[in-house]
Scaffold this active site. Structure first.
Site, PDB file in Angstrom:
ATOM      1  N   LYS A  52     -30.535 -65.937  45.975  1.00  0.00           N
ATOM      2  CA  LYS A  52     -29.740 -66.384  44.823  1.00  0.00           C
ATOM      3  C   LYS A  52     -29.599 -65.304  43.766  1.00  0.00           C
ATOM      4  O   LYS A  52     -30.521 -64.538  43.533  1.00  0.00           O
ATOM      5  CB  LYS A  52     -30.390 -67.615  44.189  1.00  0.00           C
ATOM      6  CG  LYS A  52     -30.276 -68.856  45.054  1.00  0.00           C
ATOM      7  CD  LYS A  52     -30.847 -70.071  44.346  1.00  0.00           C
ATOM      8  CE  LYS A  52     -30.651 -71.321  45.192  1.00  0.00           C
ATOM      9  NZ  LYS A  52     -31.322 -72.491  44.593  1.00  0.00           N
ATOM     10  N   HIS A 103     -34.114 -82.351  37.381  1.00  0.00           N
ATOM     11  CA  HIS A 103     -35.404 -81.643  37.302  1.00  0.00           C
ATOM     12  C   HIS A 103     -36.314 -82.331  36.280  1.00  0.00           C
ATOM     13  O   HIS A 103     -37.504 -82.506  36.509  1.00  0.00           O
ATOM     14  CB  HIS A 103     -35.213 -80.183  36.860  1.00  0.00           C
ATOM     15  CG  HIS A 103     -34.494 -79.315  37.848  1.00  0.00           C
ATOM     16  ND1 HIS A 103     -33.369 -78.602  37.537  1.00  0.00           N
ATOM     17  CD2 HIS A 103     -34.752 -79.039  39.159  1.00  0.00           C
ATOM     18  CE1 HIS A 103     -32.965 -77.922  38.590  1.00  0.00           C
ATOM     19  NE2 HIS A 103     -33.784 -78.166  39.594  1.00  0.00           N
ATOM     20  N   SER A 155     -27.968 -77.435  40.489  1.00  0.00           N
ATOM     21  CA  SER A 155     -27.610 -76.498  39.421  1.00  0.00           C
ATOM     22  C   SER A 155     -26.260 -75.829  39.681  1.00  0.00           C
ATOM     23  O   SER A 155     -25.522 -75.537  38.732  1.00  0.00           O
ATOM     24  CB  SER A 155     -28.702 -75.440  39.259  1.00  0.00           C
ATOM     25  OG  SER A 155     -29.912 -76.064  38.938  1.00  0.00           O
ATOM     26  N   ARG A 193     -34.265 -85.082  47.016  1.00  0.00           N
ATOM     27  CA  ARG A 193     -33.174 -85.904  46.484  1.00  0.00           C
ATOM     28  C   ARG A 193     -32.538 -86.764  47.551  1.00  0.00           C
ATOM     29  O   ARG A 193     -32.113 -87.872  47.312  1.00  0.00           O
ATOM     30  CB  ARG A 193     -32.091 -85.011  45.867  1.00  0.00           C
ATOM     31  CG  ARG A 193     -32.528 -84.321  44.592  1.00  0.00           C
ATOM     32  CD  ARG A 193     -31.656 -83.142  44.296  1.00  0.00           C
ATOM     33  NE  ARG A 193     -31.782 -82.167  45.366  1.00  0.00           N
ATOM     34  CZ  ARG A 193     -31.012 -81.130  45.537  1.00  0.00           C
ATOM     35  NH1 ARG A 193     -30.022 -80.919  44.716  1.00  0.00           N
ATOM     36  NH2 ARG A 193     -31.213 -80.287  46.531  1.00  0.00           N
TER      37      ARG A 193
HETATM   38  N1  COA Z   1     -32.438 -82.320  40.282  1.00  0.00           N
HETATM   39  C1  COA Z   1     -31.389 -81.512  40.314  1.00  0.00           C
HETATM   40  N2  COA Z   1     -31.276 -80.466  41.137  1.00  0.00           N
HETATM   41  C2  COA Z   1     -32.296 -80.251  41.961  1.00  0.00           C
HETATM   42  C3  COA Z   1     -33.443 -81.057  42.004  1.00  0.00           C
HETATM   43  C4  COA Z   1     -33.483 -82.135  41.110  1.00  0.00           C
HETATM   44  N3  COA Z   1     -34.507 -82.979  41.058  1.00  0.00           N
HETATM   45  N4  COA Z   1     -34.267 -80.587  42.938  1.00  0.00           N
HETATM   46  C5  COA Z   1     -33.686 -79.519  43.483  1.00  0.00           C
HETATM   47  N5  COA Z   1     -32.492 -79.322  42.895  1.00  0.00           N
HETATM   48  C6  COA Z   1     -31.490 -78.308  43.203  1.00  0.00           C
HETATM   49  C7  COA Z   1     -31.659 -77.059  42.417  1.00  0.00           C
HETATM   50  O1  COA Z   1     -30.946 -77.135  41.205  1.00  0.00           O
HETATM   51  C8  COA Z   1     -31.092 -76.041  43.352  1.00  0.00           C
HETATM   52  O2  COA Z   1     -29.694 -76.069  43.231  1.00  0.00           O
HETATM   53  P1  COA Z   1     -28.795 -74.779  43.479  1.00  0.00           P
HETATM   54  O3  COA Z   1     -29.096 -74.335  44.899  1.00  0.00           O
HETATM   55  O4  COA Z   1     -27.443 -75.280  43.305  1.00  0.00           O
HETATM   56  O5  COA Z   1     -29.204 -73.747  42.481  1.00  0.00           O
HETATM   57  C9  COA Z   1     -31.459 -76.593  44.741  1.00  0.00           C
HETATM   58  O6  COA Z   1     -31.637 -77.955  44.559  1.00  0.00           O
HETATM   59  C10 COA Z   1     -32.760 -76.128  45.324  1.00  0.00           C
HETATM   60  O7  COA Z   1     -33.251 -75.104  44.617  1.00  0.00           O
HETATM   61  P2  COA Z   1     -34.676 -74.963  43.951  1.00  0.00           P
HETATM   62  O8  COA Z   1     -35.430 -76.244  43.858  1.00  0.00           O
HETATM   63  O9  COA Z   1     -34.458 -74.245  42.684  1.00  0.00           O
HETATM   64  O10 COA Z   1     -35.383 -74.150  44.987  1.00  0.00           O
HETATM   65  P3  COA Z   1     -34.891 -72.814  45.597  1.00  0.00           P
HETATM   66  O11 COA Z   1     -34.532 -73.135  46.990  1.00  0.00           O
HETATM   67  O12 COA Z   1     -33.897 -72.101  44.793  1.00  0.00           O
HETATM   68  O13 COA Z   1     -36.190 -71.965  45.484  1.00  0.00           O
HETATM   69  C11 COA Z   1     -38.459 -71.439  45.775  1.00  0.00           C
HETATM   70  C12 COA Z   1     -37.314 -72.267  46.214  1.00  0.00           C
HETATM   71  C13 COA Z   1     -38.164 -70.654  44.501  1.00  0.00           C
HETATM   72  C14 COA Z   1     -39.586 -72.391  45.486  1.00  0.00           C
HETATM   73  C15 COA Z   1     -38.760 -70.498  46.930  1.00  0.00           C
HETATM   74  O14 COA Z   1     -37.664 -69.641  47.140  1.00  0.00           O
HETATM   75  C16 COA Z   1     -40.020 -69.693  46.689  1.00  0.00           C
HETATM   76  O15 COA Z   1     -41.098 -70.213  46.852  1.00  0.00           O
HETATM   77  N6  COA Z   1     -39.870 -68.404  46.293  1.00  0.00           N
HETATM   78  C17 COA Z   1     -41.001 -67.526  46.061  1.00  0.00           C
HETATM   79  C18 COA Z   1     -41.210 -66.590  47.251  1.00  0.00           C
HETATM   80  C19 COA Z   1     -41.926 -67.297  48.365  1.00  0.00           C
HETATM   81  O16 COA Z   1     -43.081 -67.702  48.261  1.00  0.00           O
HETATM   82  N7  COA Z   1     -41.232 -67.423  49.497  1.00  0.00           N
HETATM   83  C20 COA Z   1     -41.773 -68.061  50.667  1.00  0.00           C
HETATM   84  C21 COA Z   1     -41.415 -69.520  50.669  1.00  0.00           C
HETATM   85  S1  COA Z   1     -41.986 -70.284  52.161  1.00  0.00           S
END
Ligand code: COA
Length: 161
Positions: free
Chosen positions: A43, A19, A130, A92
């Site tokens: 989550k 990140h 994560s 990624r």
């Molecule tokens: N390095 C390390 N890990 C990374 C990374 C990076 N550069 N980029 C992504 N990841 C990992 C994260 O750690 C996470 O891992 P985990 O699943 O093991 O916890 C995973 O990739 C992806 O998760 P993240 O980037 O945190 O996104 P998410 O899928 O959890 O959440 C939101 C996406 C929060 C942006 C989305 O749910 C959202 O927009 N929520 C708000 C409500 C909304 O508008 N919903 C409609 C969406 S269309």
């Protein structure tokens, strides 16, 4: 000249070196970057909102145009409220693409003027997430390569409580 605000949303449970790689790239590209801890309804995070905000603040201190926030709602509404024209997401590996494509297109349908921009972290972080970090921490593994020292300490505290 118009300043560009970008938001970088995610669960950040916890923030990793992958990140941080994206945050550093974004801080060089945009005038303001807001790291936004958002709610993914699928989550159940290990760290509270406050703990995640604290960790991100601590490890991004050196980036002067980066701030941290939490919100529980629709991402595009938050972007509008903050006058952000860009949503940053990390790509990624090709396996991220389908999911990210779906979110980006849905967000664009909802608010066409907000664009999603994908940044690629260094390949050394392409496998990192994560969940993996949390699992390794639960076995007391060495996380030096994966998370900043401060986050490592917070993970140790969680798993020794
Ligand atoms: N390095 C390390 N890990 C990374 C990374 C990076 N550069 N980029 C992504 N990841 C990992 C994260 O750690 C996470 O891992 P985990 O699943 O093991 O916890 C995973 O990739 C992806 O998760 P993240 O980037 O945190 O996104 P998410 O899928 O959890 O959440 C939101 C996406 C929060 C942006 C989305 O749910 C959202 O927009 N929520 C708000 C409500 C909304 O508008 N919903 C409609 C969406 S269309």
């Amino acid at each position: 000249m118009k300043k560009i605000t970008a938001i970088y949303p995610g669960t950040f449970d916890p923030v990793t070196n992958g990140h941080l790689d994206i945050i550093e790239r974004a801080s060089k590209l945009f005038d303001n970057v807001i790291i936004t801890i958002a709610v993914n309804s699928n989550k159940k995070p290990l760290f509270t909102e406050n703990e995640r905000v604290d960790m991100i603040k601590n490890v991004t201190k050196k980036f002067k145009n980066v701030s941290v926030d939490f919100f529980d709602g629709l991402l595009v509404s938050y972007a509008k409220k903050k006058k952000a024209s860009v949503i940053i997401r990390g790509l990624r590996a090709i396996s991220d693409f389908d999911y990210e494509f779906q979110i980006a297109l849905t967000n664009r349908k909802l608010v066409p003027e907000v664009n999603t921009i994908f940044l690629m972290p260094s390949e050394k972080y392409s496998f990192l997430n994560s969940s993996l970090v949390r699992e390794l921490a639960s076995y007391n593994a060495n996380l030096k390569e994966f998370v900043p020292e401060y986050v490592h300490r917070k993970l140790k505290e969680k798993y020794t409580k």
